[in-house]
Structure formats: C-alpha cells, structure tokens
Write a protein that holds these residues in place. Structure first.
Motif, PDB file in Angstrom:
ATOM      1  N   ASN A  12       1.072  -1.041  -0.285  1.00 16.54           N
ATOM      2  CA  ASN A  12      -0.163   0.103  -0.254  1.00 16.54           C
ATOM      3  C   ASN A  12       0.749   1.156  -0.213  1.00 16.54           C
ATOM      4  O   ASN A  12       0.952   1.510   0.822  1.00 16.54           O
ATOM      5  N   LEU A  13       0.868   1.719  -1.121  1.00 19.80           N
ATOM      6  CA  LEU A  13       2.114   3.263  -1.061  1.00 19.80           C
ATOM      7  C   LEU A  13       1.233   4.563  -0.257  1.00 19.80           C
ATOM      8  O   LEU A  13      -0.122   4.338  -0.345  1.00 19.80           O
ATOM      9  N   PRO A  14       1.969   5.297   0.060  1.00 24.53           N
ATOM     10  CA  PRO A  14       1.075   6.152   0.760  1.00 24.53           C
ATOM     11  C   PRO A  14       1.281   6.459  -0.359  1.00 24.53           C
ATOM     12  O   PRO A  14       0.848   7.014  -1.389  1.00 24.53           O
ATOM     13  N   LYS A  15      -0.060   7.807  -0.049  1.00 22.31           N
ATOM     14  CA  LYS A  15      -1.097   8.232  -0.839  1.00 22.31           C
ATOM     15  C   LYS A  15      -0.602   9.550  -0.857  1.00 22.31           C
ATOM     16  O   LYS A  15      -0.941  10.470   0.488  1.00 22.31           O
ATOM     17  N   PHE A  16      -0.333  10.751  -1.749  1.00 21.14           N
ATOM     18  CA  PHE A  16       0.739  11.137  -2.222  1.00 21.14           C
ATOM     19  C   PHE A  16      -0.983  11.861  -2.539  1.00 21.14           C
ATOM     20  O   PHE A  16      -1.291  11.979  -3.819  1.00 21.14           O
ATOM     21  N   GLN A  17      -0.625  13.456  -2.146  1.00 23.68           N
ATOM     22  CA  GLN A  17      -1.336  14.474  -2.692  1.00 23.68           C
ATOM     23  C   GLN A  17      -0.468  15.890  -3.079  1.00 23.68           C
ATOM     24  O   GLN A  17      -0.286  16.952  -1.964  1.00 23.68           O
ATOM     25  N   LEU A  18       0.759  15.911  -3.944  1.00 18.68           N
ATOM     26  CA  LEU A  18       1.258  16.726  -4.937  1.00 18.68           C
ATOM     27  C   LEU A  18       1.019  17.603  -5.791  1.00 18.68           C
ATOM     28  O   LEU A  18       0.910  17.213  -6.458  1.00 18.68           O
ATOM     29  N   GLY A  19       1.374  18.678  -5.463  1.00 14.66           N
ATOM     30  CA  GLY A  19       0.900  19.869  -6.908  1.00 14.66           C
ATOM     31  C   GLY A  19       2.533  19.757  -7.539  1.00 14.66           C
ATOM     32  O   GLY A  19       3.646  19.293  -6.635  1.00 14.66           O
ATOM     33  N   ASP A  20       2.903  20.273  -8.184  1.00 18.88           N
ATOM     34  CA  ASP A  20       3.460  20.270  -9.328  1.00 18.88           C
ATOM     35  C   ASP A  20       5.069  21.499  -7.847  1.00 18.88           C
ATOM     36  O   ASP A  20       6.495  20.294  -8.216  1.00 18.88           O
ATOM     37  N   SER A  21       4.996  21.380  -7.492  1.00 22.09           N
ATOM     38  CA  SER A  21       5.804  22.535  -7.073  1.00 22.09           C
ATOM     39  C   SER A  21       6.915  21.399  -5.495  1.00 22.09           C
ATOM     40  O   SER A  21       7.516  21.121  -5.252  1.00 22.09           O
ATOM     41  N   GLU A  22       5.859  21.147  -5.144  1.00 27.98           N
ATOM     42  CA  GLU A  22       6.236  19.246  -3.528  1.00 27.98           C
ATOM     43  C   GLU A  22       6.697  19.008  -4.007  1.00 27.98           C
ATOM     44  O   GLU A  22       7.572  17.854  -3.998  1.00 27.98           O
ATOM     45  N   LEU A  23       6.010  18.394  -5.449  1.00 30.79           N
ATOM     46  CA  LEU A  23       6.419  16.752  -5.946  1.00 30.79           C
ATOM     47  C   LEU A  23       8.147  17.082  -6.616  1.00 30.79           C
ATOM     48  O   LEU A  23       8.929  16.633  -6.736  1.00 30.79           O
ATOM     49  N   ALA A  24       8.243  18.435  -7.148  1.00 30.35           N
ATOM     50  CA  ALA A  24       9.334  18.874  -7.953  1.00 30.35           C
ATOM     51  C   ALA A  24      10.425  18.847  -6.816  1.00 30.35           C
ATOM     52  O   ALA A  24      11.997  18.905  -6.703  1.00 30.35           O
ATOM     53  N   ARG A  25      10.032  19.343  -5.401  1.00 29.74           N
ATOM     54  CA  ARG A  25      10.919  19.647  -4.535  1.00 29.74           C
ATOM     55  C   ARG A  25      11.504  18.568  -3.810  1.00 29.74           C
ATOM     56  O   ARG A  25      12.439  17.635  -3.610  1.00 29.74           O
ATOM     57  N   ARG A  26      10.631  17.033  -3.900  1.00 26.66           N
ATOM     58  CA  ARG A  26      11.210  15.426  -3.475  1.00 26.66           C
ATOM     59  C   ARG A  26      12.091  14.752  -4.702  1.00 26.66           C
ATOM     60  O   ARG A  26      12.307  14.486  -4.147  1.00 26.66           O
ATOM     61  N   ILE A  27      11.199  14.902  -6.360  1.00 27.05           N
ATOM     62  CA  ILE A  27      12.280  14.791  -6.530  1.00 27.05           C
ATOM     63  C   ILE A  27      14.247  15.710  -6.525  1.00 27.05           C
ATOM     64  O   ILE A  27      14.613  14.989  -6.534  1.00 27.05           O
ATOM     65  N   GLU A  28      14.044  16.799  -6.137  1.00 30.70           N
ATOM     66  CA  GLU A  28      15.438  17.299  -6.154  1.00 30.70           C
ATOM     67  C   GLU A  28      16.050  16.507  -4.694  1.00 30.70           C
ATOM     68  O   GLU A  28      16.946  16.770  -4.381  1.00 30.70           O
ATOM     69  N   LEU A  29      15.258  16.395  -3.981  1.00 33.96           N
ATOM     70  CA  LEU A  29      15.857  16.071  -2.690  1.00 33.96           C
ATOM     71  C   LEU A  29      16.400  14.873  -2.855  1.00 33.96           C
ATOM     72  O   LEU A  29      17.311  14.051  -2.057  1.00 33.96           O
TER      73      LEU A  29
END
Length: 260
Positions: A12-29
C-alpha cells in the motif's frame, strides 16, 4: 461493471497529494548530490535482496528450532521502512511458538517519522507496559530499530532490552542504498528528520545490534555500530529483507529473549 479489487500482496503506497511544486521538491531531494559519498553495500548485495521475492516458496522448507520458554517476554515489534506488521508476522509467530507474546506497534505501514511518531509510540509502549505490568522488549527492524532506540531513551523504566536488526544507527545516514527513495517518500532529508535524536547514542538499557555482511540495503558497519553505541553486536548471514523471516535472525532473536 464491477470494480477491480487490489491484487493481494502488493504494498500500500503512501497516498501522495502533491502539487507540481511539492513533487519537484521531492524529486530534488531524491537527486541531490552528496558532499562526501558514503560507504554503502555493493550493487551485487543490493541485487541479492530481490531473492526475497521467492520467500513464500522457500518458507515451507525452512526449519526454525523453537524451544518453549518458562519466562515469557512481551515483545513490541517495530517494522522497517515501507513495511507493515504483516511483513514481520512470520517472525512474530515463531516468537510466540516459544511462549512469548508479541504486540503490534499500532501505526500501520512505516512510511517514515512525522512530528507525532514518537509521542504515539510512547503512548503505545506505556499501554503495553501497563497492561502486562512488566518491562517490554523492543524489536526493531531497520528504521523501526531507530524508533526502538529512541523509545528506550524516553521510557527506560518500561523497556527491558532493545534488539535492532539491520538498523542504521551509526555513521553516515547515507551509508545505505535507500536514502534517495526515503527522501522522496518522506519529503525530508535523511539527516534532518522531524524527530530530534542522536541516533548513535546508546539507550540506557541493554541494546543488541544484529547485523549482516550480506545486507544489500544498509552498510554493515552502520548496523553493527561501535562499542559505546550498543552493548553487543551479533553478525548474521542474511539479507536485509531476510532479517524479518530467515531462520538465523529468528533464532538469534529467540536467544536474546530471557527464558530463565
């Protein structure tokens, strides 16, 4: 039209509700460079972890020697990153075959810490300790072992012993092959979690570190630690995923549980 049911056995993968900016931040991390590359398990060790996919096939042929215990312990089990208590159910059953009682950590699948994680675990530990009126053994796999160590620091009067399995409590927090996935999923750096803790500091109770040179996820030295960071370190021959189900770690855990 009938709705499709989820295939059994899939995480059961975590239920992400990521906007474009948050997704970009996590990809950067997840893609940030390392100032100093840490020592981590070799690629061949990491590939060896995929052998765990055949666990259900091998399990009927596994022999785990279990002897009854006259002085049962209460064991609170804390799963590793991305794992749920179900992943450790086989180990729990073998512990209970010896006469001990295992308890679920109560937080479902382990997707990393948040601001409330330690408070919730402390409340769970207090509940178990009060219910059975005896000290509890904390058994933590991987990230779950870091929680176990911190719990023992907060409630040493409730904890008899801490047993960690492949837990990265020593050295660089990037001395493993999963820190990039960890940062993407949790949204925080592996060296800046939302919990303030000195993970290398030994808890004020007996602390035993089970580690393996065959670990394909966590650097063996990180999981073994140094004198002063734990009381004892015990080397096993299993993969990182194998800590939760293979015969050698199960028997090592049983040997650590008091029976006299």
């Amino acid at each position: 039209m009938t709705s499709r049911t989820p295939r059994p056995g899939l995480p059961n993968l975590p239920k992400f509700q990521l906007g474009d900016s948050e997704l970009a931040r996590r990809i950067e991390l997840a893609s940030e460079p390392e100032d100093e590359p840490a020592d981590r398990p070799a690629l061949r060790r990491a590939i060896g972890e995929f052998g765990h996919l055949f666990e259900l096939v091998r399990r009927p042929f596994r022999k785990v020697a279990v002897e009854p215990c006259d002085k049962p312990e209460i064991v609170l089990i804390l799963p590793g990153f991305g794992a749920s208590p179900t992943k450790m159910r086989y180990m729990a059953r073998q512990i209970e075959r010896a006469g001990h009682k295992t308890k679920n950590w109560g937080l479902g699948r382990n997707w990393g810490p948040n601001d409330n994680t330690l408070d919730e675990l402390t409340a769970r530990l207090d509940e178990v300790c009060d219910r059975y009126d005896q000290k509890v053994v904390l058994l933590g796999w991987s990230l779950g072992g870091l929680y176990a160590r911190e719990l023992a620091k907060k409630r040493p009067g409730c904890v008899k012993k801490v047993i960690t399995m492949g837990t990265p409590f020593s050295g660089s927090p990037r001395a493993n092959n999963v820190w990039r996935a960890y940062q993407f999923i949790t949204g925080h750096r592996v060296d800046k979690p939302p919990i303030k803790a000195d993970v290398a500091e030994k808890p004020p109770v007996e602390t035993v570190a089970l580690w393996s040179p065959n670990d394909g996820a966590i650097a063996p030295r990180s999981a073994a630690g140094y004198p002063g960071e734990r009381d004892r370190a015990i080397a096993l021959r299993c993969t990182h995923m194998g800590f939760s189900c293979e015969a050698e770690p199960i028997q090592a855990v049983l040997s650590e549980l008091s029976c006299d």
